[in-house]
Design a protein around this motif. Sequence first.
Motif, PDB file in Angstrom:
ATOM      1  N   THR A  95       0.837  -1.209   0.000  1.00 33.19           N
ATOM      2  CA  THR A  95       0.000   0.000   0.000  1.00 33.19           C
ATOM      3  C   THR A  95       0.872   1.260   0.000  1.00 33.19           C
ATOM      4  O   THR A  95       0.432   2.312  -0.455  1.00 33.19           O
ATOM      5  CB  THR A  95      -0.937   0.079   1.222  1.00 33.19           C
ATOM      6  OG1 THR A  95      -0.156   0.190   2.405  1.00 33.19           O
ATOM      7  CG2 THR A  95      -1.828  -1.129   1.312  1.00 33.19           C
ATOM      8  N   LEU A  96       2.111   1.129   0.489  1.00 33.08           N
ATOM      9  CA  LEU A  96       3.003   2.288   0.516  1.00 33.08           C
ATOM     10  C   LEU A  96       3.815   2.425  -0.754  1.00 33.08           C
ATOM     11  O   LEU A  96       4.345   3.496  -1.042  1.00 33.08           O
ATOM     12  CB  LEU A  96       3.961   2.192   1.706  1.00 33.08           C
ATOM     13  CG  LEU A  96       3.333   2.371   3.080  1.00 33.08           C
ATOM     14  CD1 LEU A  96       4.344   2.064   4.169  1.00 33.08           C
ATOM     15  CD2 LEU A  96       2.800   3.778   3.248  1.00 33.08           C
ATOM     16  N   GLU A  97       3.877   1.351  -1.533  1.00 36.07           N
ATOM     17  CA  GLU A  97       4.724   1.391  -2.716  1.00 36.07           C
ATOM     18  C   GLU A  97       3.965   1.763  -3.972  1.00 36.07           C
ATOM     19  O   GLU A  97       4.564   1.959  -5.014  1.00 36.07           O
ATOM     20  CB  GLU A  97       5.415   0.041  -2.902  1.00 36.07           C
ATOM     21  CG  GLU A  97       6.571  -0.126  -1.941  1.00 36.07           C
ATOM     22  CD  GLU A  97       7.364  -1.384  -2.172  1.00 36.07           C
ATOM     23  OE1 GLU A  97       6.791  -2.372  -2.651  1.00 36.07           O
ATOM     24  OE2 GLU A  97       8.555  -1.367  -1.854  1.00 36.07           O
ATOM     25  N   LYS A  98       2.633   1.886  -3.862  1.00 37.40           N
ATOM     26  CA  LYS A  98       1.859   2.231  -5.054  1.00 37.40           C
ATOM     27  C   LYS A  98       1.809   3.742  -5.196  1.00 37.40           C
ATOM     28  O   LYS A  98       0.776   4.373  -5.044  1.00 37.40           O
ATOM     29  CB  LYS A  98       0.432   1.689  -4.928  1.00 37.40           C
ATOM     30  CG  LYS A  98       0.342   0.203  -5.056  1.00 37.40           C
ATOM     31  CD  LYS A  98      -1.079  -0.258  -4.821  1.00 37.40           C
ATOM     32  CE  LYS A  98      -1.117  -1.767  -4.714  1.00 37.40           C
ATOM     33  NZ  LYS A  98      -2.396  -2.240  -4.231  1.00 37.40           N
TER      34      LYS A  98
END
Lengths: 165, 211
Positions: free
Chosen positions: B206-209
């Motif tokens: 969710t943090l890498e998108k």
Amino acid sequence: MNDPNIERKFIQLVNENQGIIHKICSLYCQDEEHRKDLFQEILIQLWQSYSSYRGEAKFSSWMYRVGLNVAIQDFRKVKKRHQFFFYTNEFKEQSDGMEMGQSEEKLGAMHRAIADLNRVEKAIIMLYLDGKSHQEIAEIVGIKQNYVRVKMSRIKTKLSQRVKK
Amino acid sequence: MELLELQLAWQNWSDQDIQNYRVDETVISQSLTKQSQSEIALIKRAMRIKFFVGGLAALTAISLSIYSWIKPRELDFSPVEASALFAVLALSIMIMLSFNYRAFLGLQKVQASSLDLKSSLSQVIRLIRNVMNINVYSDALMTPVLVVWITYANISTRGEFLWNKHGWMLAGLALGIFCFSYFFQRYTQQLKFGRYVDRLQSYLDTLEKEK
């Protein structure tokens, strides 16, 4: 880390900012037992990583970073109970005395919606509610400032949709 | 507008909550001496036990390897075979212990750091997957060595090793045991750590998108 002066200073700083740990525990814990465990775990981790605190950032920001890491990576088998923060009578009593544009029921629905967010989204919304700027949130979470805005927008949409349900 | 009202409610509630749960410095001081119950701390504790047992086993194997030369008639194998067996065992154990130690240091470094959420998740996931792989390969490599030597001890007569049908059988046995141990350990490691790693990975995703 065996220097008593360092320990003394650490305890003093944590004591002044312990509210941060309590807020994290309230948001991530499901019962009193879990809360005590997480509180202790965060303290232990803060102490273990205190040597990495160089003073370049605010102590509170450092505490948020360590505390949220512990809470997000915490994996305990707990019984499914109501989310501690949003179902206590204390909160209801607190809200009685406040002026609010919405009915208490709608606000309660929003609180339940926050409880349904995943752990990372909870961290971001918590930092926002605590008055952290997008830049500070970006530094703590490790994403770009623009993406903090995007994430906040998505979280707001998610909360609105869940409240409407 | 809704979030603004929630922000006010949150701030008021937070002040009340802090008053209710505030602890004094004595409690904080006492907590610092307690043992961590985090996943990483539990993995490190298991690794310490492994170091102790593995270290003892390696020392024993080295001692027996030397002993087989000093008193060759005491053992069933010839001195060369006995020495080779124990030396291979000792070397295998030490190689695995070195990988374990590197992983241990990595975990210790993460524990002592204060990384941002994304970096911390990334590091922890990588380290735990590393530990899982070490556990899988150490078992997959050690088990065939032990089983093959025990089998060899039962089927061979005294004398130097000869490559005959028994040799092929032992090679097949080693390969079979390796495959079985590998897949079995992968399954057990996945049972033990899989859910935790998958959950952390979902948070990291969710943090890498960033689009």
